[in-house]
Design a protein around this motif. Structure first.
Motif, PDB file in Angstrom:
ATOM      1  N   GLY A 100     -12.514  13.274 -15.941  1.00  0.00           N
ATOM      2  CA  GLY A 100     -11.780  12.861 -14.875  1.00  0.00           C
ATOM      3  C   GLY A 100     -11.799  11.351 -14.717  1.00  0.00           C
ATOM      4  O   GLY A 100     -10.713  10.933 -14.134  1.00  0.00           O
ATOM      5  N   LEU A 101     -12.614  10.815 -15.405  1.00  0.00           N
ATOM      6  CA  LEU A 101     -12.467   9.203 -15.389  1.00  0.00           C
ATOM      7  C   LEU A 101     -11.861   8.587 -16.770  1.00  0.00           C
ATOM      8  O   LEU A 101     -11.944   7.407 -16.682  1.00  0.00           O
ATOM      9  CB  LEU A 101     -14.013   8.586 -15.337  1.00  0.00           C
ATOM     10  N   GLU A 104      -8.115   6.600 -16.181  1.00  0.00           N
ATOM     11  CA  GLU A 104      -8.420   5.487 -15.659  1.00  0.00           C
ATOM     12  C   GLU A 104      -9.246   4.376 -16.348  1.00  0.00           C
ATOM     13  O   GLU A 104      -8.583   2.945 -16.746  1.00  0.00           O
ATOM     14  CB  GLU A 104      -9.173   5.607 -14.427  1.00  0.00           C
ATOM     15  N   VAL A 123      -8.235  13.393 -21.730  1.00  0.00           N
ATOM     16  CA  VAL A 123      -7.896  13.163 -20.431  1.00  0.00           C
ATOM     17  C   VAL A 123      -7.815  14.710 -19.684  1.00  0.00           C
ATOM     18  O   VAL A 123      -8.123  15.706 -20.431  1.00  0.00           O
ATOM     19  CB  VAL A 123      -6.320  12.595 -20.258  1.00  0.00           C
ATOM     20  N   ASN A 124      -7.491  14.662 -18.424  1.00  0.00           N
ATOM     21  CA  ASN A 124      -7.733  15.962 -17.783  1.00  0.00           C
ATOM     22  C   ASN A 124      -6.485  16.913 -17.922  1.00  0.00           C
ATOM     23  O   ASN A 124      -6.709  18.005 -17.804  1.00  0.00           O
ATOM     24  CB  ASN A 124      -7.582  15.758 -16.298  1.00  0.00           C
ATOM     25  N   GLU A 128      -1.382  13.223 -17.725  1.00  0.00           N
ATOM     26  CA  GLU A 128      -2.213  12.331 -18.016  1.00  0.00           C
ATOM     27  C   GLU A 128      -2.107  11.920 -19.491  1.00  0.00           C
ATOM     28  O   GLU A 128      -2.034  10.647 -19.691  1.00  0.00           O
ATOM     29  CB  GLU A 128      -3.774  12.245 -17.743  1.00  0.00           C
ATOM     30  N   THR A 408      -4.972  15.045 -11.547  1.00  0.00           N
ATOM     31  CA  THR A 408      -4.132  14.120 -12.136  1.00  0.00           C
ATOM     32  C   THR A 408      -4.763  12.796 -11.657  1.00  0.00           C
ATOM     33  O   THR A 408      -4.632  12.565 -10.158  1.00  0.00           O
ATOM     34  CB  THR A 408      -2.731  14.041 -12.166  1.00  0.00           C
ATOM     35  N   SER A 409      -4.961  11.727 -12.143  1.00  0.00           N
ATOM     36  CA  SER A 409      -5.090  10.360 -11.893  1.00  0.00           C
ATOM     37  C   SER A 409      -4.266   9.710 -10.703  1.00  0.00           C
ATOM     38  O   SER A 409      -2.944  10.041 -11.250  1.00  0.00           O
ATOM     39  CB  SER A 409      -5.690   9.452 -13.109  1.00  0.00           C
ATOM     40  N   LYS A 410      -4.851   9.286  -9.714  1.00  0.00           N
ATOM     41  CA  LYS A 410      -3.643   8.448  -8.781  1.00  0.00           C
ATOM     42  C   LYS A 410      -2.997   7.544  -9.592  1.00  0.00           C
ATOM     43  O   LYS A 410      -1.963   6.730  -9.157  1.00  0.00           O
ATOM     44  CB  LYS A 410      -4.288   8.039  -7.760  1.00  0.00           C
ATOM     45  N   ASN A 415       0.848   3.577 -14.020  1.00  0.00           N
ATOM     46  CA  ASN A 415       0.394   3.201 -15.425  1.00  0.00           C
ATOM     47  C   ASN A 415       0.779   2.044 -16.364  1.00  0.00           C
ATOM     48  O   ASN A 415       0.224   1.584 -17.088  1.00  0.00           O
ATOM     49  CB  ASN A 415      -0.006   4.676 -16.151  1.00  0.00           C
TER      50      ASN A 415
END
Length: 416
Positions: A100-101, A104, A123-124, A128, A408-410, A415
Motif C-alpha cells: 500500500g506504500l 507513494e 502497486v495496489n 495506481e 488507491t493512493s490519495k 501524481n
C-alpha cells in the motif's frame, strides 16, 4: 554424488556470495524499510556486484533501522524515508515497503531523481499502475529507471523455458504457488487490507505475470475466482483459484495459498500448446511426401519462482503423422519425445551473458538493473506494460471474487 555436491555448493554460495572488489564509482543504494526480503533481494546480490554498494537504510523506527544496518553491514542510517531520498549521494532506491506504500514512495523517489527498484507487486491496483508507469517523469533519455522486481523473469531458466514456448500457440496454462502454513503469522501485513494485503497481490503477482508472459497478452476476462478470507481481515484473501479467458478462447489458471499444507511445496508452471504442423526435420523423422507431422507440446517448469535453488523444465512433445491436410483426426503413427533441462547460467544454454550457477534470480535482476541505469540495452526486462498487465490480471480476479480492490493512493490524482 556430483549433482548433490553441486546442489549443496550452489545453495551455500547463494547465502554466502563472494565479495567483489568495488569499482571507483559504484551505484549507491538506499533501502526504504527494514524489510525481511532486503537481504535476499538486494543486500546479498550486491556483495558480488562490483558496481553496487548498499549505502543506507531508513525505517519508521530509527532503532530498527540501526539494528538492521548493523546486522547487514550497511554503513549509514537515514533519519527517515524522505531524508534518504534527499541524500545527494544515493543513486538508487530499493522499496520493499508494504504494498500500500509502493505508489507513494516510488513516485517520491522518482521525483527525487533516484532510480527505483520496486518490490513486487509494484502497486495496489491498475489505477495506481497506470498513474506510475505512464508518468512523464520516467520518459526521456535521462529519466530515472523504474523496475518492478519480478525477479524470476531475469534467470536463465526462465529464458530457456520461454524458448520452448510459442505464446500465440499456447492453448492453456496453469501457474501455482504455495507458501507453507507456518511462514506468515496471522497479523502479517499480507493479511491487512489497508496495507495492500491479500494472496492475489502477493503470490498472484508471480502467477499473473507468468501467465501474461506465457500467452503474450493480458487476459480478456477472469471467468471465476474462488478465494478464502484471512482470519485477521476477511477482505484479504488467504488463498485463490482463478480461471481466465485469453484471446481466442484460450484458458489460463492460477492458484496460490499463503497457508498451504506440507504436501504443497514447489511453484510450478504448466503449459500446453495447440497442435501444429512441423517439419519432418523438427520431428526427427522422414515421412512420405503425402504425409505431414503434427506436434502437441506440453511443458512443466518446476520451481519457476526460485530456480536458482533448484528447478527443472520438462518438455513432452507428442508427434503424430497423418495424411497431408487431413483434419479428421485419423493418425497413421504416434510417438513422444521427452527431455528435462536445467539452466543455472546463460552460457549453459549457449547465450553470451554473465552469470554464475550460484547467482539468484535477484542477482541476475540486479545485473540488468545496473546495466539499464548505465544506459545499456536490457536483455531481460520487466516493462511498465508488463507491470500494468499484471495489475489488470489481479484486479480482474478480485472483481470476479467479489472482493474490493486494494485501496488507491490519495496521491494518484496529483501524481504529475
Amino acid at each position: 554424488m556430483a549433482s548433490l555436491f553441486g546442489f549443496v555448493h550452489r545453495n551455500w554460495l547463494i547465502f554466502n556470495p563472494p565479495e567483489a572488489s568495488k569499482s571507483a564509482a559504484p551505484l549507491r543504494f538506499g533501502i526504504l524499510g527494514a524489510a525481511d526480503i532486503g537481504p535476499m533481494a538486494l543486500i546479498l546480490p550486491a556483495k558480488s556486484h562490483p558496481d553496487v554498494v548498499v549505502q543506507t537504510v531508513a525505517a519508521r523506527d530509527p532503532k530498527k533501522a540501526k539494528a538492521y544496518a548493523q546486522k547487514h553491514g550497511i554503513p549509514e542510517v537515514s533519519a527517515n524515508y524522505q531524508d534518504l531520498l534527499d541524500n545527494p549521494n544515493i543513486d538508487c532506491v530499493y522499496i520493499p515497503l508494504p504494498n500500500g506504500l509502493h505508489f507513494e514512495w516510488a513516485l517520491r523517489a522518482l521525483k527525487a531523481g533516484k532510480h527505483v527498484l520496486l518490490e513486487k507487486p509494484s502497486v495496489n491496483n491498475v489505477t495506481e499502475a497506470e498513474a506510475l508507469f505512464k508518468n512523464p517523469i520516467i520518459n526521456g533519455p535521462k529519466a530515472p529507471v523504474l523496475l518492478e522486481a519480478a525477479h524470476y523473469a531475469f534467470h536463465p531458466a526462465w529464458t530457456t523455458f520461454m524458448s520452448y514456448v510459442s505464446p500465440a500457440n499456447v492453448s492453456s496454462a496453469k501457474a501455482v504457488l504455495w507458501v507453507p502454513s507456518w511462514k506468515f503469522s496471522a497479523d502479517d501485513i499480507r493479511y491487512q487490507y489497508d496495507l495492500g494485503g491479500g494472496a492475489l497481490l502477493d503470490l498472484g503477482a508471480y502467477t499473473a505475470s507468468a501467465l501474461t508472459r506465457v500467452f503474450g497478452v493480458v487476459a480478456e476476462e477472469c471467468e471465476e475466482c474462488l478465494t478464502q478470507g484471512a482470519q485477521f481481515d476477511s477482505r484479504c484473501d488467504q488463498l485463490f483459484k482463478a480461471r481466465y479467458r485469453f484471446p481466442g478462447g484460450r484458458r489460463g489458471e492460477m492458484e496460490g495459498d499463503l497457508k498451504a499444507p506440507f504436501d504443497h511445496l514447489s511453484p510450478n508452471l504448466h503449459v500446453e500448446h495447440s497442435p501444429i504442423v512441423v517439419s519432418s526435420a523438427d520431428a526427427g523423422v522422414k515421412v512420405p511426401e503425402d504425409q505431414e507431422v503434427v506436434r502437441i507440446r506440453k511443458i512443466k517448469f518446476t520451481n519457476f519462482v526460485m530456480p536458482s535453488v533448484f528447478h527443472s523444465i520438462r518438455i513432452d512433445d507428442e508427434f503424430q503423422t497423418r495424411k497431408a491436410g487431413d483434419k479428421s483426426g485419423k493418425t497413421i503413427k504416434k510417438w513422444t519425445n521427452s527431455k528435462t533441462i536445467k539452466a543455472y547460467t546463460f552460457k549453459e544454454v549457449g547465450i553470451d551473458q554473465p552469470g554464475e550457477p550460484s547467482w539468484t534470480t535477484y542477482r541476475y535482476q540486479l545485473e540488468e538493473f545496473v546495466n539499464k541505469v548505465h544506459g545499456s540495452e536490457a536483455r531481460q526486462w520487466v516493462s511498465g506494460e508488463d507491470s500494468m498487465n499484471t495489475a489488470k490480471m489481479i484486479d480482474m480476479a478480485y472483481t470476479a471474487a467479489k472482493l474490493p480492490l486494494r485501496p488507491t493512493s490519495k496521491l494518484v490524482d496529483g501524481n504529475t
